[in-house]
Design a protein around this motif. Structure first.
Motif, PDB file in Angstrom:
ATOM      1  N   UNK A 108       0.862  -1.179   0.000  1.00  0.00           N
ATOM      2  CA  UNK A 108       0.000   0.000   0.000  1.00  0.00           C
ATOM      3  C   UNK A 108       0.900   1.232   0.000  1.00  0.00           C
ATOM      4  N   UNK A 109       0.745   2.056  -0.984  1.00  0.00           N
ATOM      5  CA  UNK A 109       1.530   3.291  -1.075  1.00  0.00           C
ATOM      6  C   UNK A 109       0.638   4.464  -0.717  1.00  0.00           C
ATOM      7  N   UNK A 110       1.038   5.206   0.320  1.00  0.00           N
ATOM      8  CA  UNK A 110       0.293   6.371   0.781  1.00  0.00           C
ATOM      9  C   UNK A 110       1.018   7.616   0.286  1.00  0.00           C
ATOM     10  N   UNK A 111       0.304   8.494  -0.373  1.00  0.00           N
ATOM     11  CA  UNK A 111       0.897   9.723  -0.919  1.00  0.00           C
ATOM     12  C   UNK A 111       0.148  10.922  -0.371  1.00  0.00           C
ATOM     13  N   UNK A 112       0.901  11.915   0.083  1.00  0.00           N
ATOM     14  CA  UNK A 112       0.317  13.173   0.551  1.00  0.00           C
ATOM     15  C   UNK A 112       0.472  14.204  -0.572  1.00  0.00           C
ATOM     16  N   UNK A 113      -0.594  14.412  -1.326  1.00  0.00           N
ATOM     17  CA  UNK A 113      -0.547  15.351  -2.445  1.00  0.00           C
ATOM     18  C   UNK A 113      -1.084  16.721  -2.070  1.00  0.00           C
ATOM     19  N   UNK A 114      -1.380  16.935  -0.783  1.00  0.00           N
ATOM     20  CA  UNK A 114      -1.945  18.209  -0.370  1.00  0.00           C
ATOM     21  C   UNK A 114      -0.902  19.185   0.130  1.00  0.00           C
ATOM     22  N   UNK A 115      -1.393  20.238   0.763  1.00  0.00           N
ATOM     23  CA  UNK A 115      -0.503  21.289   1.249  1.00  0.00           C
ATOM     24  C   UNK A 115      -0.234  21.187   2.745  1.00  0.00           C
ATOM     25  N   UNK A 116      -0.985  20.332   3.435  1.00  0.00           N
ATOM     26  CA  UNK A 116      -0.782  20.174   4.866  1.00  0.00           C
ATOM     27  C   UNK A 116      -0.163  18.825   5.193  1.00  0.00           C
ATOM     28  N   UNK A 117       0.268  18.689   6.430  1.00  0.00           N
ATOM     29  CA  UNK A 117       0.871  17.432   6.872  1.00  0.00           C
ATOM     30  C   UNK A 117      -0.201  16.363   7.060  1.00  0.00           C
TER      31      UNK A 117
END
Length: 794
Positions: free
Chosen positions: A84-93
């Protein structure tokens, strides 16, 4: 005519820059792969917090990719490994969270069910009731723009599933979030194999991959762009590298072949090498329409037939074909069939016929110059194709009425997506359609949607996890088709089961809007590694007669697009008629047709805004062309004579000489046009004057309507009115007046001369008498006068 290389020398640098930028953009996913798959550096990660507000997770914009190992194949009794690959594509943590892996309670039994599962939303609360949790894990907090992979192993005991295809999902819940709040979710599938899938017959997969170019407004790819596309890392090179020598049918855009051949000896060396590689490829090759034009859009917009190039004479320079080996082939219909490695396809030298040999023939070291032969349209388009009768319209753009229209132009076999077809027989409606069916009285090759979508997903993936996810979907889609292979024929005859079921033919096609096939090799390797799947050539499908009837599910194109195509077709038709003013109309109509096909390319469908701008520019350019030959507007004319030649000035802004017929029509009978049709030739980019003889019948105002026609009678310009004021009696009155005045002046002069002479005569007589009589003598009055003399009688 000028060579395309010389004609475009000014814009070549700009074109090259554009091509290189396009290549860079197309290469971006490769670079992105390294960035997106890299786990964040530990030192850069913020310290994990016990809890974070749910709003922070929403600002983070988390996304998941779920990829089972081994291309999604789980041997019966074996463990399941998932990443499972989790990606944070937003501007916050993105705060730390927990993962749940679930397996669907119901098995997937058909392609439509597979598509529905993969397209569903596992973040929906109701979706939790459809799965059973089989594994859990945790994820750390992620800074913006970073990703993290978690690998989980599910023991075989936890997988309560029989042989077949099963859906799995992953859900991410942020720490501290409200119960039931899912930050991100993903779905995939697995195939549990107990050996029965391969025994069921399996699937023979035919793969068709398009080779096309980027969207363009010009009918031929320009030399600078060709050089950029065919260099070692160019777009066309990458496309060819991915398919040549592999079990793939190549669908080539003929525009690429013609663009190289039309340059003759001036073609870039890299482009010539590329064309030779294509000629030597052992792959089956079929043609797309020129420019990969929008077939269904043409019909739905009202085209009479499938559009094709009419001439490339506008782009050919005879000087470029004095030495064009490797670019043009000697045969006008096809390229030699040699597919051995290293074959160049160059024409072999041929000896002259024996009966043409002369005693004084030049020796090899003293060759005589020969006139270069410019290739014909047929020679430029010729290729050794596997079939030229296949229409491949864009998926989801066809209506049933399109198919007979394709066939009327010789395209008797059409490739359609399985989602646009349903079985005509209600008894067969629940199962998958075979790869070859009959629809709208035409032969249809059925592209299996689930298989094609998974294969395309593997090519479009930007990370290893996303690619593995797509390959798992491919395994599942092919397992479902393999299951259908063992169901017997349409009559329910299962006699073949005892001897082993035959493999089911399956067609998979790649999306022509995706130009990067770099990962195709890995996808094909994964396909061929499956026990229930193998690759197969296209010819097998072409040799299969349809035994199942299907109905086309109409999916008409958007009205806005159809209207825009209609505008293009209308402008093209007008230019085609207008081109009859040229001695060789193909110089204009051929260029316009090629540009039209480039604008109709399916590659434009991913850039609607840019296409709309290009359509407007094309329509405007056509209007400019239609107005390039016209009557130069002049002032009113005063006609003071009974007969005269009225001057007319004509303008030609085309780069070619034109011949027009000047037709003049008076508005009433006061003026008669002696020759109302006059043929005039105007040189390229110039003006020319002509005269129209007229005869005045009565005085008054007359409007002459001047029209320009082509020699074949096509109206070239809008009527141009000229007002003529006829005052023909003034000429007679003026002539009589001048004549009378001249007679009067002449008469007065004559009278004056006579009077002067008489006066001069009298004056001279008086002077003579005065000289004959002296002043001191007295006249003799006795002298007889002449009257007194008598004539003697005889």
């Amino acid at each position: 005519m000028y060579s395309p290389a010389r004609r475009l020398a000014r814009v070549a640098p700009a074109i090259a820059a554009t091509a290189l930028i396009a290549g860079a953009l197309l290469a971006t996913p490769v670079a992105a792969q390294a960035t997106e798959t890299a786990a964040p550096v530990a030192a850069a990660d913020p310290a994990p917090t016990p809890a974070a507000p749910a709003e922070e997770a929403e600002e983070a914009g988390a996304s998941l990719a779920l990829a089972p190992a081994a291309n999604g194949v789980v041997t019966a009794g074996g463990d399941l490994v998932v990443t499972v690959e989790v990606t944070n594509a937003g501007s916050g943590t993105l705060p730390e969270g927990s993962l749940e892996i679930g397996i669907a309670d119901e098995a997937v039994t058909s392609g439509p069910e597979l598509t529905a599962w993969l397209g569903g939303d596992s973040a929906d609360a109701a979706a939790a009731d459809l799965t059973s949790t089989i594994a859990t894990g945790t994820t750390p907090a992620l800074a913006p723009g970073t990703s993290h992979s978690v690998q989980l192993t599910v023991p075989s005991a936890s997988i309560d599933a029989g042989s077949g295809v099963h859906g799995i999902d992953a859900q991410l819940t942020a720490t501290g979030a409200a119960p039931g709040t899912v930050a991100a979710a993903a779905r995939s599938t697995i195939v549990v194999d107990d050996g029965s899938l391969a025994a069921g017959g399996g699937a023979d997969v035919t793969v068709i991959a398009p080779i096309t170019s980027v969207a363009s407004t010009t009918g031929l790819i320009q030399p600078a762009a060709l050089e950029a596309f065919t260099n070692d890392s160019g777009l066309l090179t990458r496309e060819l590298d991915a398919v040549v020598g592999r079990p793939v049918t190549i669908a080539i855009d003929p525009r690429i072949i013609v663009s190289i051949r039309a340059l003759g000896s001036t073609a870039p060396a890299s482009a010539v090498d590329w064309l030779e590689r294509l000629a030597a490829a052992p792959n089956p090759i079929i043609p797309l329409t020129f420019g990969d034009s929008d077939l269904s859009g043409e019909h739905q917009a009202g085209a009479a037939a499938v559009l094709a190039p009419t001439s490339f004479a506008y782009a050919l320079d005879a000087a470029d074909f004095a030495e064009a080996d490797g670019v043009m082939e000697p045969e006008p219909t096809e390229i030699p069939e040699s597919t051995e490695a290293g074959s160049t396809g160059s024409p072999a030298p041929t000896a002259p016929p024996a009966d043409e040999a002369q005693p004084d023939d030049p020796q090899p070291d003293d060759p005589q110059p020969t006139e270069p032969v410019v290739p014909t349209l047929e020679q430029l388009l010729a290729w050794d194709y596997t079939s030229t009768a296949i229409a491949w319209p864009r998926a989801g753009s066809v209506v049933a009425a399109d198919l007979p229209w394709f066939a009327a132009s010789g395209l008797t076999t059409t490739i359609l997506d399985s989602q646009q077809l349903v079985a005509a027989d209600d008894a067969a409606a629940g199962g998958a359609l075979p790869a070859v069916v009959s629809a709208a009285d035409q032969t249809v090759l059925v592209s299996e949607h689930a298989v094609s979508s998974a294969l395309q997903g593997a090519l479009a993936a930007s990370t290893d996890t996303e690619r593995a996810e797509a390959l798992a979907e491919l395994s599942s889609a092919l397992a479902l088709t393999a299951t259908d292979a063992g169901d017997g024929d349409a009559d329910g005859d299962a006699a073949g089961d005892a001897a082993g079921a035959s493999a089911r033919p399956v067609l998979a096609v790649l999306d022509r809007t995706s130009l990067d096939h770099a990962q195709l090799g890995q996808a094909l390797d994964a396909l061929q590694s499956l026990p229930w799947a193998a690759t197969a050539p296209l010819q097998g499908l072409l040799d299969t007669a349809p035994a199942t009837a299907a109905t086309v599910v109409d999916s008409a194109q958007a009205p806005e697009r159809v209207a825009s195509i209609g505008r293009l077709l209308g402008s093209a038709q007008a230019v085609d008629a207008f081109s009859s003013v040229l001695a060789d109309p193909a110089l204009l109509s051929g260029s316009d047709r090629a540009d039209l096909l480039a604008l109709l390319s399916n590659s434009w469908t991913t850039n609607t805004g840019g296409w709309n701008v290009a359509v407007d520019a094309s329509v405007e350019a056509s209007a400019t062309t239609l107005g390039s030959v016209q009557v130069v507007e002049g002032s009113n004319i005063n006609l003071l004579s009974n007969q005269a030649a009225l001057p007319i000035t004509l303008s030609n802004e085309l780069p070619y000489p034109v011949t027009v017929v000047v037709q003049v029509t008076p508005s009433n009978g006061r003026l008669v046009v002696d020759e109302n049709r006059t043929e005039v030739t105007i040189e390229a980019s110039s003006r020319r004057g002509t005269q129209v003889p007229v005869t005045a019948v009565a005085n008054g105002s007359v409007t002459l309507t001047i029209q320009l026609l082509s020699p074949s009678g096509v109206l070239i310009s809008a009527p141009s009115p000229v007002r003529v004021n006829v005052s023909a009696e003034w000429e007679t009155l003026g002539t009589v007046s001048v004549a009378a005045l001249a007679v009067l002046v002449f008469g007065i002069g004559v009278v004056r001369v006579i009077l002067k002479r008489r006066k001069a005569g009298r004056t001279a007589g008086d002077d003579d008498d005065a000289e004959a009589t002296p002043a001191d003598e007295t006249p003799d009055t006795d002298a007889p006068t002449p009257s007194d003399e008598t004539t003697p009688r005889g």
